[in-house]
Motif scaffolding. Structure first.
Motif, PDB file in Angstrom:
ATOM      1  N   GLN A   1      -1.282  -3.433   7.364  1.00  0.00           N
ATOM      2  CA  GLN A   1      -0.551  -3.903   6.196  1.00  0.00           C
ATOM      3  C   GLN A   1       0.695  -3.025   6.053  1.00  0.00           C
ATOM      4  O   GLN A   1       0.764  -1.936   6.630  1.00  0.00           O
TER       5      GLN A   1
ATOM      6  N   TYR B   1       8.722   3.124   6.128  1.00  0.00           N
ATOM      7  CA  TYR B   1       7.584   2.203   6.053  1.00  0.00           C
ATOM      8  C   TYR B   1       7.002   2.017   7.450  1.00  0.00           C
ATOM      9  O   TYR B   1       7.729   2.055   8.446  1.00  0.00           O
TER      10      TYR B   1
ATOM     11  N   GLU C   1       2.893  -0.229   4.747  1.00  0.00           N
ATOM     12  CA  GLU C   1       2.516   1.026   4.097  1.00  0.00           C
ATOM     13  C   GLU C   1       3.755   1.900   3.942  1.00  0.00           C
ATOM     14  O   GLU C   1       4.467   2.154   4.918  1.00  0.00           O
TER      15      GLU C   1
ATOM     16  N   ASP D   1       0.856  -1.176   0.000  1.00  0.00           N
ATOM     17  CA  ASP D   1       0.000   0.000   0.000  1.00  0.00           C
ATOM     18  C   ASP D   1       0.897   1.232   0.000  1.00  0.00           C
ATOM     19  O   ASP D   1       1.344   1.700   1.033  1.00  0.00           O
ATOM     20  N   ASN D   2       1.181   1.748  -1.186  1.00  0.00           N
ATOM     21  CA  ASN D   2       2.095   2.884  -1.334  1.00  0.00           C
ATOM     22  C   ASN D   2       1.263   4.126  -1.640  1.00  0.00           C
ATOM     23  O   ASN D   2       0.614   4.208  -2.666  1.00  0.00           O
ATOM     24  N   ARG D   3       1.258   5.071  -0.734  1.00  0.00           N
ATOM     25  CA  ARG D   3       0.469   6.283  -0.943  1.00  0.00           C
ATOM     26  C   ARG D   3       1.039   7.092  -2.084  1.00  0.00           C
ATOM     27  O   ARG D   3       2.239   7.214  -2.245  1.00  0.00           O
TER      28      ARG D   3
END
Length: 435
Positions: A78, A73, A80, A2-4
């Motif tokens: 999860q 991170y 992120e 989950d990479n913003r």
């Protein structure tokens, strides 16, 4: 992962210059924080405060770049990526925003299984390495320095460190870990745990780590475990290790000792040098640190106002008494100044005689009891309190009726320095050569 989605911080060309400095071996850094229950509620504020303090220093330092790239991170529900790789220098606003984002992660999470947390940690490590490879590939454009760049991953956790390293070594076995120079697991523990056992620094070399030896990440990659107290200062020291030079290609210093009469060559002892302090001259936002003590004029406060006014006396307040054997010379910097009782002609004789007696009594008291004094510069009443870092000094007595004033590093400038204490005698051959 989950990479913003975030905007890139700067041009890719600007990323290249940081590998061509006087610290060419500095690695890019990845910080992976396990924000898992139940430990996260106890360590969140400590870690975030330490990060905020450290980044405030690292972003403002002059001189060669010590941290070329940083990524962050967090593992809760999860993995992120709170911060893709960015340059540290000049990015304080963005980095602080990332720290606040980390601080906002709740202390409770749906992750209850340590095994599942270990799997998510493995994903985070692999994703950070893939992100680093892509970053280098897109920014190198034939630049040799970037193509040889490496990355170090630091994992901060409250889980038992040995079992976590066991999971990581098992999970990462066979993965492409080419750019990974070092994997450090930092286990935050209570102070009582550190008292009852010796902190570990190299699990692979530890006598009780034979179980882990059957796993091997890759030749050239270090896997270390470091246990630290749950305090802001201890976490700051972990992060400040990133500021120290990471080179190891060749030794820094050769000590040449006189050779025995039957040998034409001197005895050579090869050494490395380790920085103990961040030079105050590299911290431009804190002019009150007392960078210069080369002359009396450097020490005295600047004259404010028109005309050729005489400088006002510098005011130093005693804040603590120190035992002389408890002061390490490595935390002192700059040139010392000799302090003697004043001979200012504007004082009347009675005041001067009283002052001389007080000074003499101070010297004798410190000398007889083997004490030093810790002094802090009195703040300017016109400056808002709490801005910048105050200068501190150590005052030590001498056999004559005088004192020695030396600048001493404040907490913000200290770098980690944990050197081993040996209980073994050197080999007889080495003793004979040196003697």
């Amino acid at each position: 992962m989950d990479n913003r989605k975030r905007q890139p911080s700067s041009s890719s060309a600007g990323s290249l210059v940081f590998w061509s400095s006087s610290l060419p071996r500095q690695a890019a850094r990845v910080l992976i924080v396990e924000a898992l229950p139940p430990g996260w509620s106890d360590t969140c504020s400590v870690l975030c405060d330490a990060l905020d303090n450290f980044l405030s220093l690292a972003c403002s330092l002059d001189g060669p770049c010590r941290i070329p790239l940083l990524s962050l991170y967090a593992i809760s529900r999860q993995p992120e990526c709170l911060l893709p790789f960015v340059q540290v220098r000049g990015n304080l606003a963005r980095l602080r925003s990332c720290v606040e984002e980390l601080r906002s992660i709740p202390g409770e999470s749906c992750i209850k299984s340590a095994a599942k947390g270990g799997d998510l940690l493995r994903q985070a490590v692999l994703d950070s390495l893939q992100q680093f490879k892509q970053f280098i590939r897109h920014t190198s454009t034939g630049n040799q320095a970037c193509s040889n760049a490496s990355v170090e991953v630091t994992v901060v956790t409250s889980q038992p460190g040995r079992s976590l390293i066991h999971q990581l070594e098992s999970g990462l076995k066979g993965a492409d870990l080419v750019p990974l120079r070092r994997l450090l697991v930092v286990q935050i523990v209570g102070s009582q745990v550190l008292i009852n056992q010796t902190p570990l620094h190299s699990v692979r070399n530890s006598p009780s780590s034979h179980e882990n030896e059957k796993y091997s990440l890759m030749l050239g990659t270090e896997v270390d475990l470091q246990q630290v107290e749950n305090s802001v200062f201890a976490m700051e020291m972990v992060l400040k290790a990133w500021l120290q030079e990471q080179g190891g290609d060749r030794e820094h210093l050769h000590l040449l000792l006189p050779s025995p009469s039957d040998s034409p060559l001197p005895v050579c002892v090869k050494c490395d040098m380790l920085e103990r302090l961040i030079s105050p001259a590299l911290v431009p936002s804190t002019p009150s640190l007392g960078v210069k003590t080369e002359s009396v004029r450097d020490f005295l406060p600047a004259v404010k106002g028109p005309g050729n006014q005489s400088p006002t006396p510098q005011r130093l307040r005693v804040i603590k008494v120190l035992h002389a054997d408890g002061v390490c010379e490595s935390v002192l910097y700059g040139l010392p100044l000799v302090i003697r009782p004043t001979t200012c002609w504007q004082l009347d004789w009675d005041e001067m005689e009283t002052n001389n007696s007080l000074f003499h009594a101070l010297c004798q008291t410190l000398r007889n009891q083997d004490l030093f004094l810790l002094l802090r510069v009195e703040p300017d009443p016109l400056v808002v309190p709490g801005t910048g870092v105050c200068s501190h000094y150590v005052l030590q007595p001498s056999p004559s009726v005088s004192l020695l004033l030396k600048p001493v590093a404040s907490r913000e400038l200290l770098l980690p320095c944990s050197l081993p204490v040996s209980n073994q005698d050197p080999s007889p051959n080495a003793m004979n050569s040196i003697q």
